[in-house]
Design an enzyme around this catalytic site. Structure first.
Site, mmCIF file in Angstrom:
data_model
loop_
_atom_site.group_PDB
_atom_site.id
_atom_site.type_symbol
_atom_site.label_atom_id
_atom_site.label_comp_id
_atom_site.label_asym_id
_atom_site.label_seq_id
_atom_site.Cartn_x
_atom_site.Cartn_y
_atom_site.Cartn_z
ATOM 1 N N HIS A 100 0.845 -1.323 -0.016
ATOM 2 C CA HIS A 100 0.022 -0.092 0.093
ATOM 3 C C HIS A 100 0.894 1.311 -0.067
ATOM 4 O O HIS A 100 2.066 1.383 0.685
ATOM 5 C CB HIS A 100 -0.776 0.121 1.341
ATOM 6 C CG HIS A 100 -1.983 -0.789 1.207
ATOM 7 N ND1 HIS A 100 -1.950 -2.021 1.402
ATOM 8 C CD2 HIS A 100 -3.424 -0.381 0.886
ATOM 9 C CE1 HIS A 100 -3.201 -2.667 1.331
ATOM 10 N NE2 HIS A 100 -4.187 -1.721 0.847
ATOM 11 N N ASN A 155 7.710 -4.119 3.748
ATOM 12 C CA ASN A 155 6.212 -3.869 3.902
ATOM 13 C C ASN A 155 5.908 -3.997 5.190
ATOM 14 O O ASN A 155 4.924 -3.501 5.949
ATOM 15 C CB ASN A 155 5.563 -4.640 2.864
ATOM 16 C CG ASN A 155 4.128 -4.466 2.920
ATOM 17 O OD1 ASN A 155 3.539 -3.479 3.112
ATOM 18 N ND2 ASN A 155 3.357 -5.577 2.587
#
Length: 258
Positions: free
Chosen positions: A112, A143
């Protein structure tokens, strides 16, 4: 880029198609509510406006150039959960575009840019963070750990100061051999950046750059000036700021000052 030129280009962009969920284009009058980078002329840039963020999408890389959002204290709270969300192909983007199949067996996470954790305040906002125009191929360790650590920092800062502006995205280094995943050739970033602006009280800004590899980079070691991020990305991040304020805060990077 001069402010007058930026506002002119911004007016032109406002007339272009922007996909679903279009919102009013930020102007000088609404700058206290939203900041976003200056228009890009050296690479493909489709501006897509969502409930909680704006993205500049690059059709050649199949990833965003940048994703920008205004994070308020209120937006750091909420009951909406990501449990039932799935990553989705974004039909606003021209084909060929990233699909979920491109990420299968790629060894990269669907990372994201605007995080789901910033959008528990609204179900639609949460859902839109899973569109692949908000996603980049990201090393799993980055991440899960350091990138998440900075997301948590940003939520802490939004609560402390009331609101912050955030822009993040991929870095593709000049001269580096490009890497791709999937049949649609989604380009793998060499690194990721994040810049944060606080306009409450005395304005300040800070930048971060993380390599997109297996090497571990502590958050404190990723800190850099916004000027350095601009140098590596070719993006002008806070063009609506007064020129003198912009020059002063973009040249400093002190994590302790936050």
């Amino acid at each position: 880029m001069k402010k007058s030129l930026y506002l002119l280009l911004g007016a032109v962009l406002a007339l272009l198609p922007t996909g679903h969920d279009a919102r009013t284009t930020p102007t000088k009058q609404t700058a206290n509510q939203y900041e976003r980078p200056a228009p890009l002329s050296d690479r493909p840039s489709l501006i897509i406006k969502r409930t909680a963020y704006i993205t500049s999408y690059n059709k050649q890389n199949r990833t965003p150039n940048w994703v920008a959002w205004h994070l308020t204290k209120a937006h750091t709270y909420g009951n909406v959960q990501r449990t039932n969300e799935v990553f989705l192909e974004d039909t606003v983007a021209p084909t060929p575009r990233a699909t979920t199949a491109d990420y299968y067996n790629s060894r990269y996470d669907r990372g994201h840019m605007c995080p789901a954790g910033d959008n528990k305040w609204d179900a639609k906002a949460m859902h839109q963070t899973f569109l692949l125009t908000n996603i980049c191929p990201q090393n799993h360790g980055l991440n899960k750990y350091e990138w998440n650590d900075v997301e948590l920092l940003c939520r802490d800062w939004a609560r402390r100061y009331g609101a912050i502006d955030v822009v993040c995205g991929p870095i593709y280094k000049k001269g580096a051999a490009p890497r791709y995943i999937g049949r649609n050739k989604v380009r793998v970033p060499d690194a990721f950046f994040k810049v944060v602006l606080c306009r409450q009280g005395t304005p300040k800004a800070i930048g971060f750059i993380f390599p997109n590899g297996t090497q571990k980079t502590q958050v404190k070691d990723a800190v850099c000036t916004v000027d350095e991020v601009e140098r590596q990305t070719g993006i002008d991040f806070f063009p609506l700021l007064d020129d003198q304020i912009e020059a002063r805060i973009e040249a400093k990077s002190d994590l302790k000052a936050w």
